[in-house]
Design an enzyme around this catalytic site. Sequence first.
Site, PDB file in Angstrom:
ATOM      1  N   HIS A 278      46.783  82.173  26.258  1.00 26.36           N
ATOM      2  CA  HIS A 278      45.319  82.190  26.258  1.00 26.36           C
ATOM      3  C   HIS A 278      44.760  82.840  24.982  1.00 26.36           C
ATOM      4  CE1 HIS A 278      41.284  82.301  27.853  1.00 26.36           C
ATOM      5  NE2 HIS A 278      41.229  83.596  27.638  1.00 26.36           N
TER       6      HIS A 278
ATOM      7  N   HIS B 197      35.955  80.526  23.264  1.00 29.15           N
ATOM      8  CA  HIS B 197      36.622  79.963  24.437  1.00 29.15           C
ATOM      9  C   HIS B 197      36.395  78.466  24.642  1.00 29.15           C
ATOM     10  CE1 HIS B 197      37.449  84.111  25.202  1.00 29.15           C
ATOM     11  NE2 HIS B 197      38.064  83.855  26.323  1.00 29.15           N
TER      12      HIS B 197
ATOM     13  N   ARG C  25      36.942  85.475  54.847  1.00 32.72           N
ATOM     14  CA  ARG C  25      35.607  85.499  54.213  1.00 32.72           C
ATOM     15  C   ARG C  25      35.384  86.702  53.302  1.00 32.72           C
ATOM     16  NH1 ARG C  25      34.059  83.700  59.422  1.00 32.72           N
ATOM     17  NH2 ARG C  25      33.773  81.436  59.388  1.00 32.72           N
TER      18      ARG C  25
ATOM     19  N   GLU D 251      41.575  88.987  22.111  1.00 29.42           N
ATOM     20  CA  GLU D 251      40.353  89.307  22.871  1.00 29.42           C
ATOM     21  C   GLU D 251      39.719  90.605  22.355  1.00 29.42           C
ATOM     22  OE1 GLU D 251      38.782  87.438  25.085  1.00 29.42           O
ATOM     23  OE2 GLU D 251      40.265  86.106  26.001  1.00 29.42           O
TER      24      GLU D 251
ATOM     25  N   LYS E  53      35.257  87.779  37.592  1.00 29.55           N
ATOM     26  CA  LYS E  53      35.486  86.327  37.522  1.00 29.55           C
ATOM     27  C   LYS E  53      36.868  86.058  38.076  1.00 29.55           C
ATOM     28  CE  LYS E  53      32.915  84.362  33.668  1.00 29.55           C
ATOM     29  NZ  LYS E  53      33.069  83.682  32.380  1.00 29.55           N
TER      30      LYS E  53
ATOM     31  N   ASN F  16      32.291  84.546  26.069  1.00 33.34           N
ATOM     32  CA  ASN F  16      33.111  83.340  25.917  1.00 33.34           C
ATOM     33  C   ASN F  16      33.248  82.912  24.462  1.00 33.34           C
ATOM     34  OD1 ASN F  16      33.613  82.978  28.671  1.00 33.34           O
ATOM     35  ND2 ASN F  16      31.564  82.129  28.949  1.00 33.34           N
TER      36      ASN F  16
ATOM     37  N   GLU G  58      26.663  85.452  34.878  1.00 36.28           N
ATOM     38  CA  GLU G  58      26.629  84.613  33.666  1.00 36.28           C
ATOM     39  C   GLU G  58      25.446  83.649  33.660  1.00 36.28           C
ATOM     40  OE1 GLU G  58      30.571  83.574  31.965  1.00 36.28           O
ATOM     41  OE2 GLU G  58      29.699  81.626  31.592  1.00 36.28           O
TER      42      GLU G  58
ATOM     43  N   LYS H  83      32.378  95.441  27.594  1.00 34.57           N
ATOM     44  CA  LYS H  83      32.341  94.426  28.657  1.00 34.57           C
ATOM     45  C   LYS H  83      31.501  94.921  29.846  1.00 34.57           C
ATOM     46  CE  LYS H  83      34.546  90.890  31.258  1.00 34.57           C
ATOM     47  NZ  LYS H  83      35.617  89.936  31.420  1.00 34.57           N
TER      48      LYS H  83
ATOM     49  N   HIS I 127      39.787  76.811  25.734  1.00 33.05           N
ATOM     50  CA  HIS I 127      40.054  76.195  27.039  1.00 33.05           C
ATOM     51  C   HIS I 127      40.504  74.743  26.880  1.00 33.05           C
ATOM     52  CE1 HIS I 127      37.479  79.291  29.465  1.00 33.05           C
ATOM     53  NE2 HIS I 127      38.651  79.755  29.089  1.00 33.05           N
TER      54      HIS I 127
ATOM     55  N   ARG J  91      25.905  87.105  29.494  1.00 29.51           N
ATOM     56  CA  ARG J  91      27.360  87.207  29.703  1.00 29.51           C
ATOM     57  C   ARG J  91      28.134  86.095  28.991  1.00 29.51           C
ATOM     58  NH1 ARG J  91      30.897  88.496  35.225  1.00 29.51           N
ATOM     59  NH2 ARG J  91      32.901  88.262  34.171  1.00 29.51           N
TER      60      ARG J  91
HETATM   61  N1  LIG Z   1      38.812  86.470  34.841  1.00 27.12           N
HETATM   62  C1  LIG Z   1      38.518  86.565  33.565  1.00 27.12           C
HETATM   63  O1  LIG Z   1      37.433  87.063  33.201  1.00 27.12           O
HETATM   64  C2  LIG Z   1      39.514  86.126  32.536  1.00 27.12           C
HETATM   65  C3  LIG Z   1      39.314  86.419  31.192  1.00 27.12           C
HETATM   66  C4  LIG Z   1      40.301  86.041  30.272  1.00 27.12           C
HETATM   67  C5  LIG Z   1      41.450  85.392  30.717  1.00 27.12           C
HETATM   68  N2  LIG Z   1      41.605  85.103  32.037  1.00 27.12           N
HETATM   69  C6  LIG Z   1      42.816  84.438  32.537  1.00 27.12           C
HETATM   70  O2  LIG Z   1      43.924  85.323  32.324  1.00 27.12           O
HETATM   71  C7  LIG Z   1      45.123  84.564  32.251  1.00 27.12           C
HETATM   72  C8  LIG Z   1      45.970  85.033  31.099  1.00 27.12           C
HETATM   73  O3  LIG Z   1      46.295  86.371  31.360  1.00 27.12           O
HETATM   74  P1  LIG Z   1      47.393  87.173  30.535  1.00 27.12           P
HETATM   75  O4  LIG Z   1      47.245  86.901  29.094  1.00 27.12           O
HETATM   76  O5  LIG Z   1      47.298  88.567  31.024  1.00 27.12           O
HETATM   77  O6  LIG Z   1      48.762  86.459  30.924  1.00 27.12           O
HETATM   78  P2  LIG Z   1      49.613  86.392  32.261  1.00 27.12           P
HETATM   79  O7  LIG Z   1      48.950  87.059  33.372  1.00 27.12           O
HETATM   80  O8  LIG Z   1      49.996  84.964  32.432  1.00 27.12           O
HETATM   81  O9  LIG Z   1      50.911  87.238  31.853  1.00 27.12           O
HETATM   82  C9  LIG Z   1      51.689  86.845  30.752  1.00 27.12           C
HETATM   83  C10 LIG Z   1      53.172  87.129  31.002  1.00 27.12           C
HETATM   84  O10 LIG Z   1      53.433  88.511  30.839  1.00 27.12           O
HETATM   85  C11 LIG Z   1      54.190  89.000  31.928  1.00 27.12           C
HETATM   86  N3  LIG Z   1      53.788  90.400  32.086  1.00 27.12           N
HETATM   87  C12 LIG Z   1      52.563  90.844  32.422  1.00 27.12           C
HETATM   88  N4  LIG Z   1      52.523  92.168  32.348  1.00 27.12           N
HETATM   89  C13 LIG Z   1      53.742  92.596  31.964  1.00 27.12           C
HETATM   90  C14 LIG Z   1      54.290  93.864  31.688  1.00 27.12           C
HETATM   91  N5  LIG Z   1      53.557  94.982  31.729  1.00 27.12           N
HETATM   92  N6  LIG Z   1      55.598  93.934  31.334  1.00 27.12           N
HETATM   93  C15 LIG Z   1      56.333  92.796  31.224  1.00 27.12           C
HETATM   94  N7  LIG Z   1      55.847  91.553  31.439  1.00 27.12           N
HETATM   95  C16 LIG Z   1      54.564  91.466  31.808  1.00 27.12           C
HETATM   96  C17 LIG Z   1      53.818  88.100  33.064  1.00 27.12           C
HETATM   97  O11 LIG Z   1      54.836  88.094  34.045  1.00 27.12           O
HETATM   98  C18 LIG Z   1      53.681  86.766  32.380  1.00 27.12           C
HETATM   99  O12 LIG Z   1      54.930  86.140  32.253  1.00 27.12           O
HETATM  100  C19 LIG Z   1      44.683  83.109  32.140  1.00 27.12           C
HETATM  101  O13 LIG Z   1      44.835  82.531  33.407  1.00 27.12           O
HETATM  102  C20 LIG Z   1      43.197  83.193  31.790  1.00 27.12           C
HETATM  103  O14 LIG Z   1      42.470  82.096  32.250  1.00 27.12           O
HETATM  104  C21 LIG Z   1      40.666  85.464  32.937  1.00 27.12           C
END
Ligand SMILES: NC(=O)c1ccc[n+]([C@@H]2O[C@H](COP(=O)([O-])OP(=O)(O)OC[C@H]3O[C@@H](n4cnc5c(N)ncnc54)[C@H](O)[C@@H]3O)[C@@H](O)[C@H]2O)c1
Length: 368
Positions: free
Chosen positions: A269, A252, A125, A189, A147, A249, A241, A231, A256, A245
Amino acid sequence: MPIPAEPIWVHTPGRKYPIYIGHHLLSQKDFLAAYLQNKQVFILSHSEIASHYLALLHQSCEQAGASQIDHLIIPSGDQYKTLTTADEVWSALLSLNHHRDTIIIALGGGMIGDLAGFCAACYMRGVGFIQCPTTLLAQIDSAIGGKTGLNHQMGKNLIGAFYQPLAVITDISTLNTLGEKEFNSGLAELIKYGLALDKDFFIWLEENIDKLVERAPGTLQMAIKRACKIKATIINEDELEKGQRIVLNFGHTVAHALESLLDYKHILHGEAVAIGMVVAVQLSLQQGTIDKNVLERLISLLKKAHLPVQLDASVPLVEILTKMKHDKKHAYQRLRWVLLKSLGEPRICEEVTEQQITQALVKCGASP
Ligand SMILES: NC(=O)c1ccc[n+]([C@@H]2O[C@H](COP(=O)([O-])OP(=O)(O)OC[C@H]3O[C@@H](n4cnc5c(N)ncnc54)[C@H](O)[C@@H]3O)[C@@H](O)[C@H]2O)c1
C-alpha cells in the site's frame, strides 16, 4: 509502568478515545484494564505477528481481568481482506459463543485492523474493538479514525463502515520485527502528512529520514506522535469524510488503482502511495500551483526511504485510468483529486481533465 499521562485523544460525535504511544505497551495490563474486566476477548492476528506478540497480549488480557480469551489466525495479504474471511471471523465468534459485550482486539497491521473493525461493526450489530497496530502504517494511519472495510473484486475498500475503536494501543517496540519493505511502506504515509498537511513536519522528515530508516526509537516515537496528532485533528473535525478528511487521501487515487490492478499482491500500500504522491505532485506542477523544487524534494525523500518514485512501464495507462473511475472519491461522476496548493497545504480539485491525468501518468512512467 503507569499509563502515559497524555495520550492523544480522538473526539468524534459518538466516541472519545485515547491513542497510547510508547515502547513495550503490549506487555502491560494497565492499558487494557479499563476495557476488559469480566469481558470475553477475541484477538485477530496473522501467524508471523502472533509468534512474537500473542502470548504477551494474552497474558496482559488475563491480568486485565478478561473472562474468556480466544484468538483466530488468518492468512496475511490484502487479497484476504474479503467478505469470505470476515465470514470466517463471525463463524468463529459464534461457535465460541461470544456475546454482545465481547471485545475484538486487532493485533496487526492495517489489514487486520480494517478487517477486525468491520467484523466488530457488524457482529451482533456492533461490539467493542481495540486496535493494537504493529506496522508503522497502522500506527500512524489506519488504526486511527474508524475507517474499516474490505476489498471487493471491483476495487479496494469498497465495502466498509465508519466504526471507531475503544482505544488504540501503539507499542512501537513491535516495529523491531517488521520486514524492511513493510516498514518503508509506512514511511510513505509519514511523508504524506508532511507533504500535504504540515510543511514544518516535511522539513523535519528531510532532516531525520536516515534515523527513521534505521528505526532510531526516539526519532520514531516523535514522528509517530506528530503524525497521530495531525490525523486526530482532522478526524475530530470530519469523522465521516464529508469535507476536510479527504485530504488524508493525498496520493491514494492512483495508489488504489495500482493496488487493484496488481491484485493487491505485487505492491505494498505505501509503495503505491509513494507513486501516487509523485503523480499528484506532478499534476499540481502542471496546474502551476507549485514549482519543480517540491517534486524534486519529494522524490529525493522517497528515494532515501527506499520507496518507488515512478510507475512500472509494464502498467498500461488505459487500465489505470479505468481503475481510477471506480474510486470511491468520485463525486457526481468526477474524480476528486487531492493536489497541492503549496508544500504542506492541500487543495481538493475536481477540475482535472483526462488529458492532464494522462500527461502526468506518462511523465511518471506509465506506458501510453
Ligand atoms: N483504515 C484506514 O484508514 C487505512 C489507511 C491506510 C491503509 N489501510 C489499509 O491497511 C492495509 C495495509 O496495512 P499494512 O501496511 O499495515 O500491511 P499489512 O497489515 O498487510 O501487514 C503487512 C505484513 O507485515 C506483517 N506484520 C505486521 N506487523 C508485523 C510485525 N510487527 N512484525 C512482523 N511482521 C509484521 C503482516 O503479517 C503482513 O504480512 C491495506 O489493507 C490498506 O487498505 C487502511
